[in-house]
Scaffold this motif. Sequence first.
Motif, PDB file in Angstrom:
ATOM      1  N   ASP A 186      60.971 -15.829  -5.037  1.00 58.91           N
ATOM      2  CA  ASP A 186      62.142 -16.200  -4.248  1.00 58.91           C
ATOM      3  C   ASP A 186      61.858 -16.188  -2.754  1.00 58.91           C
ATOM      4  OD1 ASP A 186      63.411 -16.367  -6.581  1.00 58.91           O
ATOM      5  OD2 ASP A 186      64.534 -14.495  -6.412  1.00 58.91           O
ATOM      6  N   GLY A 187      60.687 -15.751  -2.385  1.00 57.94           N
ATOM      7  CA  GLY A 187      60.329 -15.744  -0.974  1.00 57.94           C
ATOM      8  C   GLY A 187      60.857 -14.547  -0.210  1.00 57.94           C
ATOM      9  N   LEU A 188      61.287 -13.507  -0.944  1.00 61.28           N
ATOM     10  CA  LEU A 188      61.810 -12.334  -0.251  1.00 61.28           C
ATOM     11  C   LEU A 188      60.688 -11.377   0.149  1.00 61.28           C
ATOM     12  CD1 LEU A 188      64.866 -11.665  -2.546  1.00 61.28           C
ATOM     13  CD2 LEU A 188      64.871 -12.636  -0.255  1.00 61.28           C
ATOM     14  N   LEU A 189      59.615 -11.408  -0.616  1.00 62.09           N
ATOM     15  CA  LEU A 189      58.515 -10.483  -0.358  1.00 62.09           C
ATOM     16  C   LEU A 189      57.259 -11.266   0.001  1.00 62.09           C
ATOM     17  CD1 LEU A 189      58.828  -7.959  -3.314  1.00 62.09           C
ATOM     18  CD2 LEU A 189      59.742  -7.762  -1.018  1.00 62.09           C
ATOM     19  N   ARG A 190      56.396 -10.588   0.679  1.00 62.09           N
ATOM     20  CA  ARG A 190      55.076 -11.161   0.949  1.00 62.09           C
ATOM     21  C   ARG A 190      54.038 -10.277   0.276  1.00 62.09           C
ATOM     22  NH1 ARG A 190      58.302 -13.956   2.710  1.00 62.09           N
ATOM     23  NH2 ARG A 190      58.482 -15.000   4.718  1.00 62.09           N
ATOM     24  N   VAL A 191      52.971 -10.904  -0.163  1.00 62.22           N
ATOM     25  CA  VAL A 191      51.910 -10.145  -0.806  1.00 62.22           C
ATOM     26  C   VAL A 191      50.648 -10.300   0.009  1.00 62.22           C
ATOM     27  CG1 VAL A 191      50.479  -9.986  -2.869  1.00 62.22           C
ATOM     28  CG2 VAL A 191      52.914 -10.410  -3.076  1.00 62.22           C
ATOM     29  N   GLY A 192      49.920  -9.222   0.179  1.00 61.29           N
ATOM     30  CA  GLY A 192      48.682  -9.300   0.931  1.00 61.29           C
ATOM     31  C   GLY A 192      47.916  -8.010   0.844  1.00 61.29           C
ATOM     32  N   VAL A 193      46.719  -8.049   1.368  1.00 60.40           N
ATOM     33  CA  VAL A 193      45.887  -6.850   1.368  1.00 60.40           C
ATOM     34  C   VAL A 193      46.222  -6.027   2.601  1.00 60.40           C
ATOM     35  CG1 VAL A 193      43.532  -5.981   1.430  1.00 60.40           C
ATOM     36  CG2 VAL A 193      44.071  -8.014   0.110  1.00 60.40           C
ATOM     37  N   PHE A 194      46.321  -4.762   2.393  1.00 60.93           N
ATOM     38  CA  PHE A 194      46.727  -3.843   3.447  1.00 60.93           C
ATOM     39  C   PHE A 194      45.511  -3.462   4.300  1.00 60.93           C
ATOM     40  CE2 PHE A 194      47.981   0.550   4.725  1.00 60.93           C
ATOM     41  CZ  PHE A 194      49.089   0.188   5.469  1.00 60.93           C
ATOM     42  N   HIS A 195      45.591  -3.766   5.589  1.00 58.16           N
ATOM     43  CA  HIS A 195      44.489  -3.451   6.495  1.00 58.16           C
ATOM     44  C   HIS A 195      44.905  -2.379   7.483  1.00 58.16           C
ATOM     45  CE1 HIS A 195      41.837  -6.692   5.418  1.00 58.16           C
ATOM     46  NE2 HIS A 195      42.877  -7.499   5.370  1.00 58.16           N
ATOM     47  N   VAL A 196      43.974  -1.512   7.789  1.00 55.75           N
ATOM     48  CA  VAL A 196      44.245  -0.522   8.812  1.00 55.75           C
ATOM     49  C   VAL A 196      43.039  -0.472   9.732  1.00 55.75           C
ATOM     50  CG1 VAL A 196      44.737   1.889   9.299  1.00 55.75           C
ATOM     51  CG2 VAL A 196      45.648   0.849   7.252  1.00 55.75           C
ATOM     52  N   ASP A 197      43.294  -0.434  11.018  1.00 56.24           N
ATOM     53  CA  ASP A 197      42.199  -0.347  11.968  1.00 56.24           C
ATOM     54  C   ASP A 197      41.734   1.090  12.066  1.00 56.24           C
ATOM     55  OD1 ASP A 197      40.838  -1.998  14.229  1.00 56.24           O
ATOM     56  OD2 ASP A 197      41.293  -0.036  15.079  1.00 56.24           O
ATOM     57  N   LYS A 198      40.447   1.255  12.286  1.00 57.42           N
ATOM     58  CA  LYS A 198      39.886   2.592  12.325  1.00 57.42           C
ATOM     59  C   LYS A 198      40.473   3.433  13.452  1.00 57.42           C
ATOM     60  CE  LYS A 198      35.559   2.892  10.063  1.00 57.42           C
ATOM     61  NZ  LYS A 198      34.263   2.342   9.988  1.00 57.42           N
ATOM     62  N   ASN A 199      40.773   2.789  14.559  1.00 54.07           N
ATOM     63  CA  ASN A 199      41.227   3.562  15.703  1.00 54.07           C
ATOM     64  C   ASN A 199      42.707   3.883  15.640  1.00 54.07           C
ATOM     65  OD1 ASN A 199      38.687   3.575  16.874  1.00 54.07           O
ATOM     66  ND2 ASN A 199      39.026   1.499  17.634  1.00 54.07           N
ATOM     67  N   GLU A 200      43.434   3.145  14.844  1.00 55.96           N
ATOM     68  CA  GLU A 200      44.870   3.345  14.761  1.00 55.96           C
ATOM     69  C   GLU A 200      45.259   3.551  13.309  1.00 55.96           C
ATOM     70  OE1 GLU A 200      46.716   3.662  17.237  1.00 55.96           O
ATOM     71  OE2 GLU A 200      45.473   2.910  18.859  1.00 55.96           O
ATOM     72  N   PRO A 201      45.038   4.746  12.781  1.00 52.29           N
ATOM     73  CA  PRO A 201      45.229   4.939  11.342  1.00 52.29           C
ATOM     74  C   PRO A 201      46.663   4.740  10.890  1.00 52.29           C
ATOM     75  CG  PRO A 201      44.149   6.818  12.353  1.00 52.29           C
ATOM     76  CD  PRO A 201      44.626   5.967  13.461  1.00 52.29           C
ATOM     77  N   LEU A 202      47.583   4.762  11.811  1.00 49.38           N
ATOM     78  CA  LEU A 202      48.975   4.657  11.379  1.00 49.38           C
ATOM     79  C   LEU A 202      49.522   3.250  11.463  1.00 49.38           C
ATOM     80  CD1 LEU A 202      50.717   7.891  12.552  1.00 49.38           C
ATOM     81  CD2 LEU A 202      50.228   7.093  10.266  1.00 49.38           C
ATOM     82  N   GLY A 248      49.328  -0.258  10.096  1.00 50.78           N
ATOM     83  CA  GLY A 248      48.791  -1.152   9.080  1.00 50.78           C
ATOM     84  C   GLY A 248      49.179  -2.585   9.377  1.00 50.78           C
ATOM     85  N   PHE A 249      48.361  -3.495   8.897  1.00 46.19           N
ATOM     86  CA  PHE A 249      48.685  -4.905   9.007  1.00 46.19           C
ATOM     87  C   PHE A 249      48.489  -5.574   7.672  1.00 46.19           C
ATOM     88  CE2 PHE A 249      47.977  -3.936  13.408  1.00 46.19           C
ATOM     89  CZ  PHE A 249      48.976  -4.673  14.026  1.00 46.19           C
ATOM     90  N   ILE A 250      49.290  -6.563   7.416  1.00 48.48           N
ATOM     91  CA  ILE A 250      49.123  -7.321   6.190  1.00 48.48           C
ATOM     92  C   ILE A 250      49.088  -8.791   6.551  1.00 48.48           C
ATOM     93  CG2 ILE A 250      50.310  -8.052   4.093  1.00 48.48           C
ATOM     94  CD1 ILE A 250      51.292  -4.954   4.260  1.00 48.48           C
ATOM     95  N   TYR A 251      48.074  -9.463   6.084  1.00 50.47           N
ATOM     96  CA  TYR A 251      48.008 -10.905   6.265  1.00 50.47           C
ATOM     97  C   TYR A 251      48.447 -11.525   4.954  1.00 50.47           C
ATOM     98  CZ  TYR A 251      45.357  -9.374  10.232  1.00 50.47           C
ATOM     99  OH  TYR A 251      44.977  -8.743  11.370  1.00 50.47           O
ATOM    100  N   PRO A 252      49.668 -11.992   4.893  1.00 49.57           N
ATOM    101  CA  PRO A 252      50.203 -12.413   3.592  1.00 49.57           C
ATOM    102  C   PRO A 252      49.405 -13.581   3.035  1.00 49.57           C
ATOM    103  CG  PRO A 252      51.898 -12.398   5.281  1.00 49.57           C
ATOM    104  CD  PRO A 252      50.614 -12.232   5.973  1.00 49.57           C
ATOM    105  N   SER A 253      49.240 -13.565   1.752  1.00 53.92           N
ATOM    106  CA  SER A 253      48.464 -14.621   1.121  1.00 53.92           C
ATOM    107  C   SER A 253      49.332 -15.424   0.158  1.00 53.92           C
ATOM    108  CB  SER A 253      47.281 -14.013   0.378  1.00 53.92           C
ATOM    109  OG  SER A 253      47.747 -12.992  -0.462  1.00 53.92           O
ATOM    110  N   ASN A 254      50.641 -15.406   0.378  1.00 56.09           N
ATOM    111  CA  ASN A 254      51.501 -16.227  -0.469  1.00 56.09           C
ATOM    112  C   ASN A 254      51.112 -17.679  -0.329  1.00 56.09           C
ATOM    113  OD1 ASN A 254      52.740 -13.820  -0.550  1.00 56.09           O
ATOM    114  ND2 ASN A 254      54.809 -14.628  -0.328  1.00 56.09           N
ATOM    115  N   LYS A 255      51.355 -18.405  -1.378  1.00 61.01           N
ATOM    116  CA  LYS A 255      50.976 -19.812  -1.334  1.00 61.01           C
ATOM    117  C   LYS A 255      51.900 -20.557  -0.385  1.00 61.01           C
ATOM    118  CE  LYS A 255      48.862 -20.390  -5.721  1.00 61.01           C
ATOM    119  NZ  LYS A 255      49.249 -20.526  -7.098  1.00 61.01           N
TER     120      LYS A 255
END
Lengths: 244, 1259
Positions: B275-291, B293-300
């Motif tokens: 329905d397009g309400l959620l995004r799916v992606g791999v959760f990334h965290v930078d080493k210097n900023e552990p708190l 997180g970023f997600i680059y959504p990979s929805n089609k």
Amino acid sequence: MDFLSPEGLRLDGRRALELRQLQAEVGVVEKADGSATFEMGNTKVIAVVYGPREVQNRNQQQHDQALVRCEYSMASFSTGDRRRRGKGDRRATELSLVIRQTMEAAILTNLLPRSQIDIFVQVLQADGGTRACCINAATLALADAGIPMRDIIVSCAAGYLNSTPILDLNYLEDSGGGPDLTVALFPKLNKVSLLQMDSKIPIDVFEKVMSLASEGARTVAQFIKETLMENTTQLALAKGPPKF
Amino acid sequence: MNQEVTTGWLGRQEVRRFKARRRSNSILIVVQEVYLRDDIPCGSSLCRSCVQQSPTLPADASHYLILDADSLTQFMEVWELPQITGVIYLSSVVKEAVNHMSQHNYRKLRSLFTDRRRQSTFFDDEHFIYTWSLNSDQTASGAQSRKRVEAVAGWFYEHLGGSAQIVALQPLDRGDSSADESVVSNQLGRLSIGDGCRTLQVLTVDTYIKEYWHHDTSVSELFSSLVQSRAEAVEARIVLKGAGQADVSARRGGKGSHGFKEHLSVDLIEAEVADGLLRVGVFHVDKNEPLEGFIYPSNKGEASKLAIFVPGRLLQNRALPGDLVAVRILESKLWQAPKKASQRGKKADSKMISEEESKLPYLIDEEDDSSDVAESNLKVPDSVQDRLVTEEAVPTGEVVGILQRVQRDYVACLAQEDEDYLSQSLSSRRENFLCVPMDRRIPMVRLNTRFTERLVGQRFVIRIDRWDQDSRVPSGHFVRLLGPIGDLDTEIMALMVENGISDTPFSTASLQELPEDTAENPWTIPEKELSCRRDFRLTHRTCSIDPPESKDVDDALSVRRLPNGFLEIGVHIADVSYFVRQGSLLDLEARARGTTVYMVGKSWHMLPSILSENLCSLKCGVDRLAVSVVWTVDPENDFEILDVWFGRSIVHSAHQLFYAQAQAIVDGEILPPGWEVSGGKEELTALESDLLILASFSQIRRDLRKANGAVELSSSELRFETAANKEPISVDAKQQLPMNWIVAELMILANSYVGTKIYRSFPSTALLRRHQPPRLDSFGLLLECCAARGFTLDTSSNKALADSLDRMRDSNDPVVENAFRALVTRAMSEAEYCIAGEQSDSSGVYHYGLALEFYTHFTSPIRRYADILVHRMLLAACQDNSVPTEATDKSSTVHLVPASQELHEVVEHLNERHRSSKRAQKECDEIYLLMFLQKHARAEHAVIIRILPKGVIVFVPKYDLRVRVYLEDKKGNIILPAEDDSDVDTGEILGQASDHVLVKEHGSLKINLSRSGETKYVYKLMDSVWVQLRADGSRAHAPKLRVRQLGPAHPAARASMLENARREHRGLAPPVYSLSRHNIPGKHKRGKGDKKQIVQDKKLSVEKIVKEFAVEQARSKEDGDLKGSDSLKRKEVASVYEVTEVFKRRKVASVYLDMECICSSGQQQDEVVGLVGSVDSVDVGLWMPLSIGMSVSERVLEPELWFLKRLRIVWQKKLDRAARIRATVIWSTLGNNSSELVQRAEKEEELRRGANVLSLWLQ
């Protein structure tokens, strides 16, 4: 998904180069001129032939050759989910055409001018490879009807999964997304009449798959010949010794 | 190509199944055929009756193990251990296990029986006529599956005739009823039939481990920690169920409102994603900023460039870096600004360089109380809200579900608090501990283990099992011990684990495949190989050039002069594919490793050392098998390549050189002791001319490539000298000699030729290496820096990029240029392996950096698996036109090129291995660097590459480091550059800082005096500054880098400056053929002051040389006296040659000999002239009085030297400014300043007198 175990066995226990179990029966519909059922594993097809007979629709009549008509359909109980598949859908139309053309190539139509031959093919149970099975059943039915043919025409499918050419795909393998190649050929004339595939495949792989399918078709031909021979023997026995 | 269509099955059955369809909410009847057969091999080496090709079950195993589905899924980690061999995996069991598994785990499971090194087999019991049962259904109850396992075990026992011990596992007791039904089990839950030592046993998992693996601690420990963790999980589930909903919320309430939200169910997520309400992606965290997180959504069909920001543990909702998660985007008024601008996003030059920045909020140092840590984590969202700045906020979301957990090992140590507790009360039976993972992005992990005593002060490997909703930290289990904290070996091991590099030794079975090579039975080349390979042993002088002390010599080079004037240049690569046969165990080992990993002072080889260091290695003095690429080139015509030959060969390397040595030879220096080459002077001359040919050839190829747009990238590699205890005692950037480039260029050429060849032969399956153009937005930062310096950087193509980099070189100082080059290197995308047929996008298989259409890896098969694959492809491609092979060989080489499906997997795997080994090597360098900096603070030159509101980011070219330098601390005090040692060492902040204010203006940062407003310091982009680098130790993590800016007057800065200056002088006036454009005369402009300095320096060196030569001369005269006058003449003739040699060695571009002096020493004038012509050093001119007109005549020359001369002419085409004749040049360079002229003349007079033989001058 793995279609081949490390051992080289397929999901149903066959090896890559093995056909499913073949079964055939000739003369299953008394009323028809010719009829047969053909089974490849769980795929079961009945073919019924009427003709040669007078052309029903006059303006379709051809003065130098026979009119061949074919109707393909799937029984509504043929697949697990009870989807209604009429004869009007695209798939059925396409398959009707394919079977008609293949059979037309086999029949010596010029011997039967101004006549009509009807072939009805119905899938009773579908488990992959219906196209090939239909052609095999139609051949048997035509032979049963005594219609003159150049050669029997036999067909078999082959695919390519897990980098292996695989003979005679069943439904599970067919839906695995790989190419599915159907070949119909005249075993004695050694000529291909139908070659159908809807996906892309590297050319070297294609050759392998193609030759495998042809080899499978020849095995089917052997089986069909035996069936016909047995059928004829039985008919001959039933008829008794010839009277002169 | 006729395939036999067979019918091998014996019977056919039909099985009905019912399948529930979730979508349509219906039940499907599936009827499947089962073909039964008896030709399934059992897979045991003991078996004589089965027809099988390569049985995998070892004959000498103590027992064969048949697993059941329960123990397979529950304890998979145990079965993954390499010591567990001889396992029979039943297809029915695997099928059952797969139902409860994720895709990732399934792949692992499959590798258990497909990997032949594990010596396990897969047995298809469902299609085997003797073990098949009608109930082989996925939904079979426990009792049925148990029956089946026992039945198979019974069959195996009978089949092998009792020659092997069979152990079948049964599920842990669930109820009594199943025990009764069991066919063969007795009351004790175990059964044995048979007599003596070979029996059939049915055991539960724990009794099995107890009885068979009690001697192996790693197995039993892992097992027990798994049992413990499972038990805990079950317990938690029961508690949760029993407690009921109200209770749960109460529990949550008890912990404040910080509890995590429940994850959505998979169905719900799927529906909402649709329905397009959620995004799916791999959760990334930078080493210097552990708190953060970023997600680059990979929805089609979505613009996936926009990252979704997920700040704080609460919103992250138990996601760990690498997990595949579903995110819900929050309302826009709740959006927040990240502290660190997203890498891909536009430059969000955030004002939020907040207080936490320097503190690293979630750096769980041992000092922190664990609960405090957890508390502060969960509070972060609030503080984030406080500093919410709407205009800089980015789309922010919260994690609502985790679709797939990342599976990896973490290295951790116990938290300080727990460790203290343990050391105080050793008798305690506590089993719950917190441990701190080394990876700063991972929160603390709760560990439940009985081995706590052994874990004190150690690093160990853990795996994370789960993260319960009501728990602040995830729970994990202990896997294995690495070693004491702080120990270098342990740290390196930790690095390997963190990067997923396996350190298991080669399996014994694979080692058995190795050829024998012992002192009494040395390995020799088989007769068969001699006949079918091209033999280069006698025809080509072959040598190898490698880093010093390298034992695995992949490549060797050769040059041969053909009678028709052409040259044959050969690159010979070790024929590893001859030893490592396709599909052998060794091949599998090598493939699994993918590459050799080089760490400081240690390496993990891809192949066993007997191959990598001996049989494959192209060592000097022995015959070796090789795969060669030989080009026929025309030296007269710019080394045009006329023909190329590929194929297997035999080579005999005459010299094993190292870079510096080869460089010295080609420069004509006197080789220091230990550097000599065998074969005497003639051999040396021949070798030198060979090397010169190679140098010129590769120079031309390089120019060609550059003209096509190759980008010269820089990557500084560090070299450490280590003490006996492996601690680093000095660090230096690796020196790149011209010889490195020469060899590298030849390898690039060989690779590209092989790449083209295999592409032509296998357009769909060739393994190539491609380098995609960089993403344009990665240049953002760089463009700003360029603008600050007034450059333009054209990034439209590789050629444009290379040109703009070169423009920079022309006009600037090298430090900044190097910084630019390094920044460009960083902006590049990574090169990767690919399959030719699979690349459909526009860039295809083009190699951007090297500007080559086709490129592959061919030249290092000893250390890279991809090269082995490429070798096989090349050999398959060459098969038609190379030596005729027998029919049997042909059938085997059909398989040389693997099928595309398999190849695809291998390529993915190799790319992954390549990346992780690179990362590990880099991290290893970092650790060593930090450890070094911990002991010795270093002052280094750095360049400002980015201005922040309260500091700058500087780039340290020497270490390829990017670090933040603060100009204001958290209390608001200004940090001034340190001018002397006192405050640097103490790390104190200057007291008078309050006098200053930090002012940010457009593009620059200023420190003003607060009273007068006078500007004291200005920081602009691309300014050079001095920084001091130090590192602080940390127990749980790697040392942390601390940076402090230094004023230019700081003693450390000065010392460093001096050192750099000295180094520059050392590298002064490099040889003419040097590949760097710095050295091409006429192209490089230097300031006036520089020039003076250089002239001074050259003069000094000339004086020294002349003195040295005088000594040599005197000595040679003494020798000459003994041999009479004729030989004296000869000697002196030689000496002229030698003089020029000396000069070549000193990298002096031109040498002028004084005719007068030479002639006066007794030689005929034109004899000398001829000689000088023949010597033909870099540039020999004759210094002569202007009155005597004389030209260098080409006289009868030795063929070798004549050739050399031709070579030089070719090679000087571009450099030939110095070829302008001589005397006039001398005068013109002196200019019209008469006093300088006189001075120069006097100087020369003096020199002449001092040397008494020759006077020299140089350009």
